[in-house]
Design a protein around this motif. Sequence first.
Motif, PDB file in Angstrom:
ATOM      1  N   GLU A 239      50.513  39.680  44.195  1.00 37.68           N
ATOM      2  CA  GLU A 239      49.464  39.113  44.707  1.00 37.68           C
ATOM      3  C   GLU A 239      48.364  39.096  43.221  1.00 37.68           C
ATOM      4  OE1 GLU A 239      47.903  36.898  47.477  1.00 37.68           O
ATOM      5  OE2 GLU A 239      49.959  37.078  47.520  1.00 37.68           O
ATOM      6  N   ALA A 240      48.610  40.517  42.695  1.00 32.90           N
ATOM      7  CA  ALA A 240      47.458  41.144  41.529  1.00 32.90           C
ATOM      8  C   ALA A 240      47.534  40.309  40.818  1.00 32.90           C
ATOM      9  CB  ALA A 240      47.336  42.219  41.802  1.00 32.90           C
ATOM     10  N   TYR A 241      48.638  40.101  39.626  1.00 33.89           N
ATOM     11  CA  TYR A 241      49.001  39.993  38.769  1.00 33.89           C
ATOM     12  C   TYR A 241      50.469  38.627  39.373  1.00 33.89           C
ATOM     13  CZ  TYR A 241      46.467  44.249  36.958  1.00 33.89           C
ATOM     14  OH  TYR A 241      45.399  45.137  36.870  1.00 33.89           O
ATOM     15  N   ASP A 242      51.939  38.653  38.501  1.00 30.70           N
ATOM     16  CA  ASP A 242      53.098  37.830  38.707  1.00 30.70           C
ATOM     17  C   ASP A 242      54.113  38.510  38.664  1.00 30.70           C
ATOM     18  OD1 ASP A 242      53.773  38.794  36.307  1.00 30.70           O
ATOM     19  OD2 ASP A 242      52.450  37.843  35.177  1.00 30.70           O
ATOM     20  N   ILE A 263      58.166  46.065  46.480  1.00 31.37           N
ATOM     21  CA  ILE A 263      57.454  44.653  46.427  1.00 31.37           C
ATOM     22  C   ILE A 263      57.439  43.066  47.449  1.00 31.37           C
ATOM     23  CG2 ILE A 263      57.531  42.527  44.828  1.00 31.37           C
ATOM     24  CD1 ILE A 263      59.437  44.961  43.705  1.00 31.37           C
ATOM     25  N   GLU A 264      55.802  43.930  47.788  1.00 38.94           N
ATOM     26  CA  GLU A 264      55.537  42.731  48.262  1.00 38.94           C
ATOM     27  C   GLU A 264      54.247  41.530  48.322  1.00 38.94           C
ATOM     28  OE1 GLU A 264      52.605  42.811  52.084  1.00 38.94           O
ATOM     29  OE2 GLU A 264      54.609  43.040  51.434  1.00 38.94           O
ATOM     30  N   SER A 265      54.706  40.851  49.336  1.00 39.31           N
ATOM     31  CA  SER A 265      54.183  39.421  49.067  1.00 39.31           C
ATOM     32  C   SER A 265      55.049  38.552  47.800  1.00 39.31           C
ATOM     33  CB  SER A 265      53.281  39.581  48.685  1.00 39.31           C
ATOM     34  OG  SER A 265      51.963  40.170  49.466  1.00 39.31           O
ATOM     35  N   SER A 266      56.486  38.435  48.687  1.00 42.75           N
ATOM     36  CA  SER A 266      58.090  37.398  47.429  1.00 42.75           C
ATOM     37  C   SER A 266      56.783  35.865  48.215  1.00 42.75           C
ATOM     38  CB  SER A 266      59.022  37.547  48.496  1.00 42.75           C
ATOM     39  OG  SER A 266      59.528  38.901  47.725  1.00 42.75           O
ATOM     40  N   ARG A 267      56.415  35.164  47.307  1.00 46.08           N
ATOM     41  CA  ARG A 267      56.326  33.994  47.782  1.00 46.08           C
ATOM     42  C   ARG A 267      57.637  32.849  48.050  1.00 46.08           C
ATOM     43  NH1 ARG A 267      51.980  33.754  42.751  1.00 46.08           N
ATOM     44  NH2 ARG A 267      50.858  35.513  44.064  1.00 46.08           N
ATOM     45  N   ASN A 268      58.690  32.867  47.702  1.00 46.01           N
ATOM     46  CA  ASN A 268      59.552  31.810  48.439  1.00 46.01           C
ATOM     47  C   ASN A 268      61.298  33.153  48.449  1.00 46.01           C
ATOM     48  OD1 ASN A 268      60.925  32.006  45.137  1.00 46.01           O
ATOM     49  ND2 ASN A 268      59.052  30.740  45.249  1.00 46.01           N
ATOM     50  N   VAL A 269      62.408  31.988  48.791  1.00 49.53           N
ATOM     51  CA  VAL A 269      63.394  32.841  48.792  1.00 49.53           C
ATOM     52  C   VAL A 269      64.332  32.897  47.704  1.00 49.53           C
ATOM     53  CG1 VAL A 269      65.296  32.997  50.169  1.00 49.53           C
ATOM     54  CG2 VAL A 269      64.147  31.747  50.770  1.00 49.53           C
ATOM     55  N   GLU A 270      64.020  32.693  46.245  1.00 50.25           N
ATOM     56  CA  GLU A 270      64.371  32.664  45.423  1.00 50.25           C
ATOM     57  C   GLU A 270      63.282  34.606  44.705  1.00 50.25           C
ATOM     58  OE1 GLU A 270      63.287  29.643  45.606  1.00 50.25           O
ATOM     59  OE2 GLU A 270      64.787  28.638  45.952  1.00 50.25           O
ATOM     60  N   GLN A 271      62.189  34.359  45.127  1.00 47.40           N
ATOM     61  CA  GLN A 271      61.497  36.092  44.477  1.00 47.40           C
ATOM     62  C   GLN A 271      62.867  36.565  45.495  1.00 47.40           C
ATOM     63  OE1 GLN A 271      57.748  35.907  45.066  1.00 47.40           O
ATOM     64  NE2 GLN A 271      57.536  34.833  42.702  1.00 47.40           N
ATOM     65  N   ILE A 272      62.715  36.672  46.417  1.00 49.09           N
ATOM     66  CA  ILE A 272      63.084  38.367  47.272  1.00 49.09           C
ATOM     67  C   ILE A 272      64.339  37.769  46.721  1.00 49.09           C
ATOM     68  CG2 ILE A 272      63.809  38.135  49.558  1.00 49.09           C
ATOM     69  CD1 ILE A 272      62.088  36.139  50.691  1.00 49.09           C
TER      70      ILE A 272
END
Length: 338
Positions: A239-242, A263-272
């Motif tokens: 959230e704060a950077y990338d 690691i908080e706030s993954s934005r999609n399944v690919e990031q998870i």
Amino acid sequence: MLKNLKAIEDERIVAKCYVELGDVTKEKGEYDESLRYHRKSMEIFERIADALSVADSHLNIAAVYKAKGELKEAMSEYEKGLALYEDVVVDDAFKNSDSVLPAAHDALTARIIERAGFQAYQIGGFALNGARHAYPDLVLTHFGEERTGFYDIIVASSLPVMIEADHCYGDVKNVTRTIRGYEALGVSALFFEDQRAPKRCDHLQELVSVNAIVSIIRAALAACSESEFFIIARTNAIEAYDFDEALRRGERYLQVDADGLFIESSRNVEQIERIGRYFKGASLCVNIFKGGDRTPWVSPDELHKMKFSMILYPTTILFRVMHTIEQAVRDLKAEKQL
């Protein structure tokens, strides 16, 4: 009732029914019957390899012997139960197994979570402060208030519990006090974050330096008096950077021996999936935030396959309870028959 138990396929539920029968017959003074029920429950817990519940069974049997006045037998059972508790490595609930951790916002919820058969649970700041004070999760409460809230919940359940410790409430000396204070409550694991106080819940979050968190991790590990106490470092860098900064921070936190990574706030399944691959072999935590617009819903089975060992549901129960209360209040206001 015993005939009905035979129709239940879930052995854990059957065992818990025997525990209830043992407790009821003990209160009625039917001690031999109570012992029989508690031993039946223990046989099932042994068969399904639930070591903590086996230990509980020994303590239940000890309580019956104590009520009968047979103190030698009671002491023997107490010793067996305590020995089992010492042998069970509590951090297995967070490190070496696939854990689903619902959040308890009060003592009754913690008790219900245990009775439902979960192996561990969590207490997060969002649910605790929302239920206890009607506050948002913006660090409006601190160590003293939160410790009191945690204690009221923890005493209601024998399960291993993970708590949120915000930013450990200050510098290294505060970290030491935080760890030792929560250890004394019986906490099994905690996570702290790298957000700068006062924290925010949006894209304007600011983080403290990596070196500051490294110092906190080292202080936390040094403060632990129990080797099983589990320290998880959380980063809000997505959230704060990338995403890449989150990976860099996570790697550094594990290098200085944090027990787990969040690691908080993954934005999609690919990031998870990338987090699971990048930190393969580490103890990984993921948040599934009901009502949030960040991390997508993924089933626990799929998350375990992605190598996440701890799956947190910080708001699922609280939001369901809130919805039920709101509906009940509306119905009462409308003078509906409940």
